[in-house]
Scaffold this active site. Sequence first.
Site, PDB file in Angstrom:
ATOM      1  N   ASP A 108      -6.564  16.994 -15.518  1.00  0.00           N
ATOM      2  CA  ASP A 108      -6.851  15.540 -16.427  1.00  0.00           C
ATOM      3  C   ASP A 108      -6.647  15.494 -17.639  1.00  0.00           C
ATOM      4  O   ASP A 108      -7.958  15.533 -19.127  1.00  0.00           O
ATOM      5  CB  ASP A 108      -8.934  15.340 -15.712  1.00  0.00           C
ATOM      6  N   TYR A 142     -15.905  14.687 -16.137  1.00  0.00           N
ATOM      7  CA  TYR A 142     -16.117  13.600 -16.049  1.00  0.00           C
ATOM      8  C   TYR A 142     -17.222  13.849 -14.998  1.00  0.00           C
ATOM      9  O   TYR A 142     -16.940  14.243 -14.026  1.00  0.00           O
ATOM     10  CB  TYR A 142     -15.267  12.518 -16.046  1.00  0.00           C
ATOM     11  N   ARG A 167       0.477  -1.371  -0.139  1.00  0.00           N
ATOM     12  CA  ARG A 167      -0.338   0.133   0.064  1.00  0.00           C
ATOM     13  C   ARG A 167       1.007   1.502  -0.317  1.00  0.00           C
ATOM     14  O   ARG A 167       0.537   2.727  -0.568  1.00  0.00           O
ATOM     15  CB  ARG A 167      -1.022  -0.327   1.176  1.00  0.00           C
ATOM     16  N   LYS A 171      -9.186   3.909 -19.713  1.00  0.00           N
ATOM     17  CA  LYS A 171      -8.945   3.931 -21.087  1.00  0.00           C
ATOM     18  C   LYS A 171      -7.870   3.827 -21.614  1.00  0.00           C
ATOM     19  O   LYS A 171      -7.636   2.989 -21.759  1.00  0.00           O
ATOM     20  CB  LYS A 171      -9.309   6.075 -20.494  1.00  0.00           C
TER      21      LYS A 171
HETATM   22  C1  PLP Z   1     -13.161   7.575 -16.941  1.00  0.00           C
HETATM   23  C2  PLP Z   1     -12.727   8.845 -16.382  1.00  0.00           C
HETATM   24  C3  PLP Z   1     -12.187   9.143 -15.194  1.00  0.00           C
HETATM   25  C4  PLP Z   1     -12.553   8.220 -14.159  1.00  0.00           C
HETATM   26  O1  PLP Z   1     -11.690   7.033 -14.620  1.00  0.00           O
HETATM   27  P1  PLP Z   1     -11.971   5.940 -13.608  1.00  0.00           P
HETATM   28  O2  PLP Z   1     -10.922   5.192 -14.116  1.00  0.00           O
HETATM   29  O3  PLP Z   1     -13.194   5.232 -14.412  1.00  0.00           O
HETATM   30  O4  PLP Z   1     -12.036   6.150 -12.008  1.00  0.00           O
HETATM   31  C5  PLP Z   1     -11.866  10.720 -15.033  1.00  0.00           C
HETATM   32  N1  PLP Z   1     -11.256  11.497 -15.995  1.00  0.00           N
HETATM   33  C6  PLP Z   1     -12.013  10.548 -16.859  1.00  0.00           C
HETATM   34  C7  PLP Z   1     -12.205  12.471 -17.661  1.00  0.00           C
HETATM   35  C8  PLP Z   1     -12.629   9.749 -17.542  1.00  0.00           C
HETATM   36  O5  PLP Z   1     -12.683   9.798 -18.952  1.00  0.00           O
END
Ligand code: PLP
Length: 394
Positions: free
Chosen positions: A185, A113, A58, A210
């Site tokens: 992000d 998101y 962790r 993604k």
């Molecule tokens: C999917 C996504 C997230 C969150 O990610 P997870 O892995 O599903 O927790 C945050 N920001 C964007 C732009 C996303 O597409």
Amino acid sequence: MERELKFATKCVHAGEKPDPVFGAHTTPIFQTSTFIFENVEQGAARFAGEEAGYVYARIPPNTPTHAVLAEKVAALEGGEVGQTFASGMAAITAVVLTTLKQGDHLISTDVVYGCTYSLFSEVLPGLGIDVSFVDTSDIANVRAAFKPETKMVFLETPANPTITVCDIREIAGLARARGAICVADNTFATPYFQKPLLLGADVSLSSCTKYIGGHADLLGGVVVGSRDFMKSLAKVVGYTGGIMGPHEAWLCIRGLKTLHIRMERHAENAMKVASFLESHPAVVWVRYPGLSSHPQHEVAKKQMSGYGGMLSFEIRGGVEAGRRLMDSVRLCSLAVSLGATDTLIQHPASMTHACIPSQIRNKVGIKDGLVRLSVGIEDPEDIIGDLEQALSKT
Ligand SMILES: *Cc1c(COP(=O)(O)O)cnc(C)c1O
């Protein structure tokens, strides 16, 4: 000085270390919760942070598998240190907990998101953190939102699902001048097409679920920032957990080896699909940063080296027509998430962004008839063919 390696070479090689015990070519999966110390002195030194090394999975740097992934992403983003997480949301939460405390103020892009929006609007106010959502594509809105208590500006660009783009360099400069950190992000663009840290942002984060994983088979997140920031973040990670599993880390390492090739194809296909949709009579508008019709095309051109695989569009006939379209596709998968090898189609107003009240959705441009497409790496003729037959049913 040695010449810096190119991006494609970093995808394949950065962070990789040959296994010193058996000489295994690929990074092993360190499926272990704890690490053996040679003696008490070493254990004490590791806990005190006086000696680099592993302690417990962790606690950063987690395991050698995690460390390779973190180093690889940091190299790709052009940053100093990386940290992996169990999901993109765990990554965002850790950045927030590292940066903000009771009484602080956060400025966020209004179109983000869905779960980021919910975290910021439902959870943070309960911790005494004040949040302003603004359209960051106009820097005047960001400037006007600043308060003496503003400690962080959170940007999503291109944003989900409107594909709105904002100027990272300008906003990061403004944040710095006001004593706030700028967090971007980078999930949609990936470091292949956009490097927020090199544009002046303090932190770049991504959902590995993604494009980084790239095959829709894992959940993960990653944060990259300066040595100092990441030291504070590492404490939060150790105290809160939310770390990636070693197998997921290994899958991400494997996924990243082809990131440059996949992103090229995603973008090439997306441009073809966007142009097809833009000329289709059933389509009202298409948003893709690579189209000259995109409202922030010039900003995108300046800060991105390519436009990614995400686009959105609205079809005539609103929700009903959208429903018929999505129920008629055969090749495209009706699924949320994005960045997979296959083309995914979804309806944000009833799926990913249903958690956002409808009047706010409409205000920020997430219209009921908006369709989001994550363009895959199939043959573009087949993707377009499928959309064409489905559009004929609307
Ligand atoms: C999917 C996504 C997230 C969150 O990610 P997870 O892995 O599903 O927790 C945050 N920001 C964007 C732009 C996303 O597409």
